[in-house]
Design a protein around this motif. Structure first.
Motif, PDB file in Angstrom:
ATOM      1  N   THR A 112       0.850  -1.189   0.000  1.00  0.00           N
ATOM      2  CA  THR A 112       0.000   0.000   0.000  1.00  0.00           C
ATOM      3  C   THR A 112       0.884   1.238   0.000  1.00  0.00           C
ATOM      4  N   GLY A 113       0.395   2.308  -0.632  1.00  0.00           N
ATOM      5  CA  GLY A 113       1.138   3.568  -0.676  1.00  0.00           C
ATOM      6  C   GLY A 113       0.201   4.730  -0.441  1.00  0.00           C
ATOM      7  N   GLY A 114       0.766   5.832   0.106  1.00  0.00           N
ATOM      8  CA  GLY A 114      -0.140   6.915   0.449  1.00  0.00           C
ATOM      9  C   GLY A 114       0.457   8.285   0.539  1.00  0.00           C
ATOM     10  N   GLU A 115      -0.346   9.169   1.133  1.00  0.00           N
ATOM     11  CA  GLU A 115      -0.047  10.592   1.246  1.00  0.00           C
ATOM     12  C   GLU A 115       1.147  10.870   2.144  1.00  0.00           C
ATOM     13  N   ASP A 116       1.522   9.910   2.977  1.00  0.00           N
ATOM     14  CA  ASP A 116       2.648  10.072   3.885  1.00  0.00           C
ATOM     15  C   ASP A 116       3.991   9.829   3.202  1.00  0.00           C
ATOM     16  N   ASP A 117       3.989   9.717   1.866  1.00  0.00           N
ATOM     17  CA  ASP A 117       5.196   9.497   1.068  1.00  0.00           C
ATOM     18  C   ASP A 117       5.833   8.140   1.344  1.00  0.00           C
ATOM     19  N   LYS A 118       5.055   7.208   1.814  1.00  0.00           N
ATOM     20  CA  LYS A 118       5.578   5.884   2.153  1.00  0.00           C
ATOM     21  C   LYS A 118       4.783   4.786   1.459  1.00  0.00           C
ATOM     22  N   ALA A 119       5.448   3.655   1.314  1.00  0.00           N
ATOM     23  CA  ALA A 119       4.784   2.426   0.895  1.00  0.00           C
ATOM     24  C   ALA A 119       5.205   1.321   1.852  1.00  0.00           C
ATOM     25  N   PHE A 120       4.279   0.437   2.154  1.00  0.00           N
ATOM     26  CA  PHE A 120       4.551  -0.679   3.057  1.00  0.00           C
ATOM     27  C   PHE A 120       4.189  -1.995   2.371  1.00  0.00           C
ATOM     28  N   VAL A 121       5.025  -2.999   2.592  1.00  0.00           N
ATOM     29  CA  VAL A 121       4.666  -4.378   2.260  1.00  0.00           C
ATOM     30  C   VAL A 121       4.341  -5.054   3.570  1.00  0.00           C
ATOM     31  N   TRP A 122       3.167  -5.687   3.642  1.00  0.00           N
ATOM     32  CA  TRP A 122       2.729  -6.268   4.911  1.00  0.00           C
ATOM     33  C   TRP A 122       1.985  -7.578   4.691  1.00  0.00           C
ATOM     34  N   ASN A 123       1.947  -8.360   5.766  1.00  0.00           N
ATOM     35  CA  ASN A 123       1.320  -9.675   5.726  1.00  0.00           C
ATOM     36  C   ASN A 123      -0.196  -9.523   5.891  1.00  0.00           C
ATOM     37  N   ILE A 124      -0.973 -10.078   4.965  1.00  0.00           N
ATOM     38  CA  ILE A 124      -2.414  -9.876   4.993  1.00  0.00           C
ATOM     39  C   ILE A 124      -3.104 -10.730   6.046  1.00  0.00           C
ATOM     40  N   GLU A 125      -2.377 -11.664   6.683  1.00  0.00           N
ATOM     41  CA  GLU A 125      -2.962 -12.463   7.751  1.00  0.00           C
ATOM     42  C   GLU A 125      -2.702 -11.849   9.117  1.00  0.00           C
ATOM     43  N   THR A 126      -1.531 -11.217   9.291  1.00  0.00           N
ATOM     44  CA  THR A 126      -1.143 -10.701  10.613  1.00  0.00           C
ATOM     45  C   THR A 126      -1.029  -9.183  10.672  1.00  0.00           C
TER      46      THR A 126
END
Length: 424
Positions: A112-126
């Motif tokens: 996901t990416g957003g207005e905070d100038d960041k993108a995160f890769v994250w686990n959709i279960e945890t």
């Protein structure tokens, strides 16, 4: 072209195309005394806590205060509390609106990416963060995994694009600054990345080498684009309502519909869909028209009213006839018989809200993201509203549906991303 536009590709076109063809700070101003506003908010939140007998955590409270300070008052604060939350998981690590999202094709990963100038890769279960991308200097508005999940790309509004190799612990393998960006997407068969610019050029890179082609612009932003199902053509819509169908191999225009064409668009094209046989194209625009085209040109207008169109779909392999779906900012979703160019049904909605995104679901359903945060699912045969997925408290910015896992990823202006398991 911009000064940093890459030159024409120095290698042969057929070398590039083998890969495609192989797999055929503004300060907040309060009205009145700031201390009074804070006191009122505290009192109001305490009342809500007493009524619901349920404490807010810090993140929830921050969201409520943000919504009120940005122009709402206490009524809007109440509206920021969802009726219920149907999500199986909520990701809350963004500090601003979340604009883009993608699911890994095989692993339990989301980006996901957003207005905070960041993108995160994250686990959709945890919900665990596996990788954080911090090098962007502007809102991250596009992100995605390659067709097989080997690479991850992120892009911001300023046109800074980064590509990481997921299978090498997210090692950065390529980056580029192209100037103001409108969209970015991966090719569906190859390690090829495409992006459209505010100046109108469309860039096509081979990853990770960075070899590049450019589809020339003409001064109008390229706001929307869609690859054909065989991956050989690109349908592109422009800010003045012009439309082009490009052959990616030759970088030549197959179809060019000008903004002054009476059968075409007169304003910004916002969305495009192509059928499975690559014979038909459906475009939606801010001018309120949905134009149906063949590769030879426009053949009809499905919709022509004053409400801007934000989303279109074309063709559904579960339905007996070819259908088109049109979603507008006044909340209307209509189902059209393409062969007859007539409306079959207008979807039922007791509380219509502007449509921001449309997806095909399973079992002849349409999934829609809406202003206000609701996600709605209709039966495309009858137009009946089957159910809603609630939990977001502000506008849906994007949706991704994985049919194999029957999960939906959504992102919103409320700073969150959510994972929903859809009913079977």
């Amino acid at each position: 072209m911009r000064n940093n536009t890459p030159p024409t590709s120095p290698y042969r076109n057929d070398e590039f195309d083998e890969e495609i063809d192989d797999d055929d700070d503004e300060e907040l101003i309060y009205v009145g005394d700031a201390d009074e506003v804070i006191d009122d908010l505290d009192e109001h939140l305490n009342r809500i806590r007493r009524e619901q007998n349920n404490d807010f955590d810090e993140d929830d409270e921050d969201v409520e205060l943000m919504g009120t300070a940005s122009g709402g008052g206490l009524d809007e604060l109440e509206n920021m509390i969802p009726e219920r939350d149907d999500a199986k998981l909520t990701f809350k690590q963004h500090t601003g609106s979340v604009f883009c999202c993608a699911l890994h094709p095989t692993d339990n990963l989301a980006v996901t990416g957003g207005e905070d100038d960041k993108a995160f890769v994250w686990n959709i279960e945890t919900g665990e963060i596996l990788f954080e991308i911090q090098d962007h200097k502007d809102s991250v508005v596009a992100c995605g995994f390659s067709h097989d999940g080997v690479y991850l790309a992120t892009a911001d509004m300023a046109g800074f694009i980064q590509v990481f190799k997921v299978t090498q612990n997210y090692k950065k393998v390529w980056e580029f600054l192209m100037g103001d960006l409108c969209w970015m997407q991966w090719h569906q068969f190859a390690y090829v990345l495409l992006a459209g610019s505010e100046s109108g050029e469309v860039y096509i890179w081979r990853i990770p080498s960075g070899d590049c082609k450019v589809l020339q612009g003409f001064g109008e932003k390229c706001e929307a684009a869609q690859l054909s199902s065989d991956g050989k053509k690109l349908a592109a819509g422009y800010g003045d309502g012009s439309f082009k169908l490009w052959d990616i191999r030759s970088c030549s225009s197959i179809l060019d519909v000008k903004s002054d064409d009476t059968m075409g668009h007169s304003q910004n094209i916002t969305c495009i869909a192509i059928d499975r046989e690559n014979n038909l194209i459906l475009t939606g625009s801010e001018d309120g028209k949905a134009v149906l085209m063949r590769q030879t040109g426009p053949i009809g207008n499905l919709v022509s009213d004053n409400s801007p169109i934000e989303a279109v779909l074309l063709d559904n392999n579960e339905f007996e006839i070819k259908v088109g779906i049109v979603g507008t900012l006044d909340g209307k979703v209509s189902v059209w018989d393409i062969a007859k160019q007539t409306m079959r049904v207008e979807c039922d909605d007791p509380q219509p809200s502007g449509i921001t995104r449309l997806l095909w679901g399973t079992n002849c359903t349409i999934i829609a993201g809406a202003l206000g945060g609701a996600i709605k699912v209709w039966d495309l045969r009858s137009g009946q509203l089957k159910y809603q997925l609630l939990g977001h408290v502000s506008d849906i910015q994007n949706l991704v549906f994985d049919k194999n896992r029957n999960i939906l990823l959504s992102v919103s202006d409320d700073k969150t991303a959510k994972i929903f398991s859809l009913p079977t």
